[in-house]
Design a protein around this motif. Structure first.
Motif, PDB file in Angstrom:
ATOM      1  N   ARG A 106      -6.569   7.012   2.448  1.00 19.36           N
ATOM      2  CA  ARG A 106      -7.173   6.382   1.271  1.00 19.36           C
ATOM      3  C   ARG A 106      -8.589   5.906   1.591  1.00 19.36           C
ATOM      4  O   ARG A 106      -9.495   6.013   0.802  1.00 19.36           O
ATOM      5  CB  ARG A 106      -6.294   5.209   0.828  1.00 19.36           C
ATOM      6  N   ARG A 107      -8.754   5.376   2.834  1.00 20.49           N
ATOM      7  CA  ARG A 107     -10.041   4.810   3.195  1.00 20.49           C
ATOM      8  C   ARG A 107     -11.101   5.899   3.343  1.00 20.49           C
ATOM      9  O   ARG A 107     -12.262   5.688   3.049  1.00 20.49           O
ATOM     10  CB  ARG A 107      -9.894   4.037   4.513  1.00 20.49           C
ATOM     11  N   PRO A 115      -1.233  -0.621   8.750  1.00 19.39           N
ATOM     12  CA  PRO A 115      -2.299   0.081   8.044  1.00 19.39           C
ATOM     13  C   PRO A 115      -3.577   0.068   8.892  1.00 19.39           C
ATOM     14  O   PRO A 115      -3.667  -0.634   9.899  1.00 19.39           O
ATOM     15  CB  PRO A 115      -2.466  -0.731   6.768  1.00 19.39           C
ATOM     16  N   ALA A 145       0.825  -1.214   0.000  1.00 12.32           N
ATOM     17  CA  ALA A 145       0.000   0.000   0.000  1.00 12.32           C
ATOM     18  C   ALA A 145       0.857   1.260   0.000  1.00 12.32           C
ATOM     19  O   ALA A 145       0.616   2.202   0.760  1.00 12.32           O
ATOM     20  CB  ALA A 145      -0.955   0.003   1.200  1.00 12.32           C
ATOM     21  N   GLU A 194      -5.159  -0.843   3.576  1.00 14.87           N
ATOM     22  CA  GLU A 194      -5.627   0.512   3.331  1.00 14.87           C
ATOM     23  C   GLU A 194      -5.149   1.432   4.432  1.00 14.87           C
ATOM     24  O   GLU A 194      -5.208   1.090   5.613  1.00 14.87           O
ATOM     25  CB  GLU A 194      -7.159   0.560   3.263  1.00 14.87           C
ATOM     26  N   GLU A 195      -4.657   2.602   4.027  1.00 11.37           N
ATOM     27  CA  GLU A 195      -4.294   3.639   4.972  1.00 11.37           C
ATOM     28  C   GLU A 195      -5.514   4.510   5.243  1.00 11.37           C
ATOM     29  O   GLU A 195      -6.472   4.528   4.469  1.00 11.37           O
ATOM     30  CB  GLU A 195      -3.156   4.503   4.405  1.00 11.37           C
TER      31      GLU A 195
END
Length: 799
Positions: A796-797, A618, A582, A792-793
């Motif tokens: 981004r989420r 993450p 990621a 997912e960070e």
């Protein structure tokens, strides 16, 4: 170099001198000046983009792997720390009939190279024309052998055929070379050619005339080979060899590879073929095993496993592989090249199986199907312990290899006496690494080193490690850092733990060290340093000595100004990866084999659940292939997930003792009169195994794992032999995946021949005490899943 060794066996003092500036421009190798990402070959090391480069290369044969497994194998290679793969281009596979070339499906060299690049790997193309590789006629097509030309010489008729073959290969490489921004950085000419330097030089000339431009041109240098100045000699080192005679308990030269030495050559590798095929018998006293100061110490065949022949079946261990590789780094290697890194399956051609055999004039009969080689990644994707042991070394080289490559090697104590301390130092005069080993295979073990302490004189400092004498057990190999810069202001003066890697999270940098079982961890920092976390500090001679409070592990953080040092135990180190997930580099702890691709994490578990921990952690880890649960207990700064899969093992049969009614009589053949593998299975024991369809369905791969004792066996589905095995003490795996439906319908038939001591087959002493006849304690189906995990960070989420 000046070396002053005190007489006490475990208290040594030595001087490590700074390296001399390397010679440049004296070799017809490398890229022209001004080339982007320029590769240059100096007398001491290889440079890339102006910095020393420590390549790590593994042999993977695309033509011996199913094309749909290429990505998985390359993914494991990259996750294992390789930055380069090498591959034979087997002439017999690509031109089975004169002028009819095949580059499609599993023979698509271009597609393999492009896929390697996608995984972040460069490529060395071993172009032959002769390859060996335990292939029929060494890879030559039958029609070429039958034509009777003077192969592997500058015979005009032979060179005309070579030019046609090379032209085809080079056409596949168009646009993929390093000069064109592609991954192909090198080419090897022929293989194990000892007395034809003019021919080797001609092969390079032909390739260049056909348009190939690569910075690295190599030829194998072992066996006292005469390598022309236009090629870089690359070397080998194996811990054992199937090519030795069945009366050989352990090759004489094998022990040498567990000592530190700047001697690069090995006269035993391929000696049987030199004698049998070329009539060359080397007198060891007549060959100068030299340290050539004009050339860097490069390897291409460090034995990361070993094949078996019918007459001799070595049982190389993972620990042997790891110790040998580290010994070569301690001896001055600046290029670690492994053979094989991934096993494969022998090809079939118009004449049947394409393995080396007595029938084709070779001194050894090897399995007709399996080319597993007990490689770090097996014939069917099995990831073995030495994949992890080597990865620890490779992570270190990725972290500090640029500096290590340019360091001078000082080889010191340790000969054949098992009580002597074996040591070496690589140093730039200011900092470096101390190499120590008490490891040698069980057949000739080394003694422990009680009260060990070594003082190393550098140009501007004298470092004693450890600060107090420490007992070092037998069976370990270490590379301890000397004056390693943790930050711009903080120096790790010494440590009795090994550098693995470093990574950053939101709180700053983390340096990972690995403890050695049986050796207390001590860190010595230059100056007066504030120490927190699991470190207990004491001051000694103007330095800060740190002992661990507690035991090494994933939570053992020593907190220092500007950096944290994570000291892990060996088991944790063996499950530790450093992968780009990621969009950032992360430490990954997993109890199943994993690799990264396109920012995701791919796992191949063979158990019903697997745990994965990430640092930096993450926000989430999800999968469309399996249920992913966040672990209830989280050890900061790690975060852990449990993945539930449909993998696992199912017992198919157990406790079998089949009887072979009429096994064939032993026979000998080949140019050296060695035992020949039986070809008549009419009197073999037959074991019929039903395979329930549900056991091989719904998973990425279904292996049949046979635990057995006997002589040799083969497995049939219908009338096709899908696998064979020369018993040598390991389980026998065969992949049912390509035959799922047929195996479920028709089952699998094992044809087994019995073990008989009087036959004279050599197996390792550790497994010789088996009953005569055949035993099959268990047959399992190993269901291997494929799980793609997506991290997912927060940004981004929530976007």
């Amino acid at each position: 170099m000046n070396i002053d060794v005190h007489p006490a066996p475990a208290a040594q003092r030595l001087r490590a001198e700074a390296p001399h500036p390397p010679r440049r421009g004296h070799l017809p190798l490398g890229d022209p000046e001004g080339t982007s990402d320029r590769i240059e070959i100096t007398s001491g090391w290889i440079e890339r983009a102006g910095k020393p480069w420590f390549p790590i290369t593994g042999e993977i044969h695309y033509s011996r792997l199913p094309r749909d497994r290429w990505s998985e194998v390359l993914g494991h290679a990259r996750a294992g720390g390789l930055d380069t793969v090498a591959t034979y281009v087997l002439w017999q596979a690509h031109e089975p009939e004169p002028g009819r070339f095949r580059w499609h499906d599993g023979l698509d060299l271009r597609a393999f190279i492009e896929l390697a690049a996608r995984h972040g790997l460069d490529v060395i193309v071993r172009m032959g024309p002769w390859a060996h590789g335990e292939a029929r006629y060494g890879g030559f097509p039958d029609w070429l052998v039958e034509r009777g030309v003077a192969t592997r010489t500058n015979d005009a008729d032979y060179l005309e055929l070579v030019r046609r073959f090379y032209g085809q290969i080079i056409g596949q490489l168009a646009g993929l070379t390093h000069a064109e921004g592609g991954p192909v950085v090198g080419a090897q000419m022929d293989n194990e050619l000892y007395d034809q330097p003019q021919h080797l030089a001609t092969l390079r000339t032909i390739a260049e005339d056909l348009g190939l431009r690569v910075p690295i041109w190599t030829a194998t240098g072992w066996g006292g080979a005469q390598v022309p100045g236009s090629l870089l000699p690359v070397y080998s080192a194996y811990t054992d060899g199937f090519w030795e005679d069945s009366a050989t308990e352990w090759p004489d030269f094998a022990a040498f590879h567990f000592r530190y030495s700047e001697v690069r050559d090995d006269l035993t590798v391929g000696a049987d073929l030199r004698e049998a095929l070329d009539g060359i018998v080397l007198d060891p006293s007549a060959v100068w095993l030299k340290d050539d100061a004009a050339l860097p110490f490069a390897t291409c065949e460090l034995g990361s496993g070993m094949h078996v022949a019918y007459h001799r079946r070595p049982l190389v261990t993972s620990e042997e592989v790891g110790a040998l590789a580290l010994a070569k780094i301690g001896s001055g290697s600046i290029w670690q090249g492994y053979y094989m890194y991934a096993g494969g399956t022998q090809r079939r051609g118009a004449h049947g199986t394409e393995q080396e055999s007595h029938a084709t004039g070779y001194p050894n009969d090897v399995p007709t199907v399996s080319y597993d080689f007990y490689a770090p990644v097996g014939e069917h994707g099995q990831v073995r312990r030495h994949h992890h042991l080597l990865r620890r070394q490779h992570l270190w080289l990725a972290t500090d290899g640029s500096q290590l490559a340019a360091m001078r090697t000082t080889v010191g104590g340790g000969g054949e006496d098992p009580s002597e301390l074996r040591w070496s130092v690589r140093s730039d005069g200011h900092r470096g690494y101390l190499f120590l080993t008490t490891y040698q295979p069980a057949r000739r073990p080394l003694d422990p080193q009680p009260g060990l302490q070594v003082t190393v004189e550098l140009d501007d400092a004298v470092v004693t490690v450890p600060s107090r004498p420490t007992d070092v057990p037998a069976g370990v190999s270490v590379a301890w850092p000397l004056r390693y810069p943790l930050t711009d202001e903080l120096v790790l003066r010494s440590a009795t733990a090994q550098l693995v890697t470093r990574v950053a999270d939101d709180a700053g940098e983390i340096v990972v060290l690995s403890a050695t079982e049986g050796v207390p961890v001590e860190l010595v920092l230059e100056g007066d340093v504030d120490v927190r976390g699991v470190g207990a500090a004491r001051h000694d001679g103007g330095h800060t000595v740190v002992d661990l409070v507690g035991v090494p592990g994933p939570g053992a953080f020593v907190e220092l100004p500007g950096v944290r040092v994570l000291v892990v135990d060996e088991e944790t180190a063996n499950h530790l990866y450093r992968l780009e997930i990621a969009g950032r580099d992360r430490l990954v702890l997993a109890d199943a084999p994993v690799y990264g691709v396109d920012g995701g994490l791919v796992a191949h578990p063979d158990t019903e659940s697997v745990t994965v921990s990430l640092l930096p952690a993450p926000v989430s880890l999800t999968s469309e292939d399996a249920e992913v649960l966040v672990a209830s207990a989280v050890a900061a700064p790690w975060r852990t997930w449990t993945v539930r899969t449909n993998a696992g093992r199912r017992l198919l049969a157990s406790g079998l003792q089949p009887h072979a009614a009429a096994p064939p009589e032993p026979a000998r053949g080949g140019p050296m009169g060695r035992l020949s593998a039986p070809r008549d299975f009419s009197g073999a024991a037959r074991v019929e195994l039903d395979v329930p369809g549900e056991l091989v369905a719904g998973v990425d791969r279904a292996l049949m794992r046979i635990t057995w004792t006997g002589d040799i066996g083969r497995a049939l589905i219908g009338r096709e032999v899908v696998s064979d095995h020369f018993w040598h003490g390991r389980t026998w795996d065969l992949d049912l995946t390509p035959w799922r439906e047929q195996a479920a319908r028709d089952g699998v038939t094992l044809e087994l021949l019995p073990w008989c001591d009087d036959t004279g087959v050599w197996v390792d002493p550790s497994v010789r005490d088996v009953p005569e006849g055949i035993t099959v304690p268990s047959v399992e189906i190993v269901r291997v899943a494929k799980v793609v995990l997506v991290a997912e960070e927060a940004s981004r989420r929530w976007s």
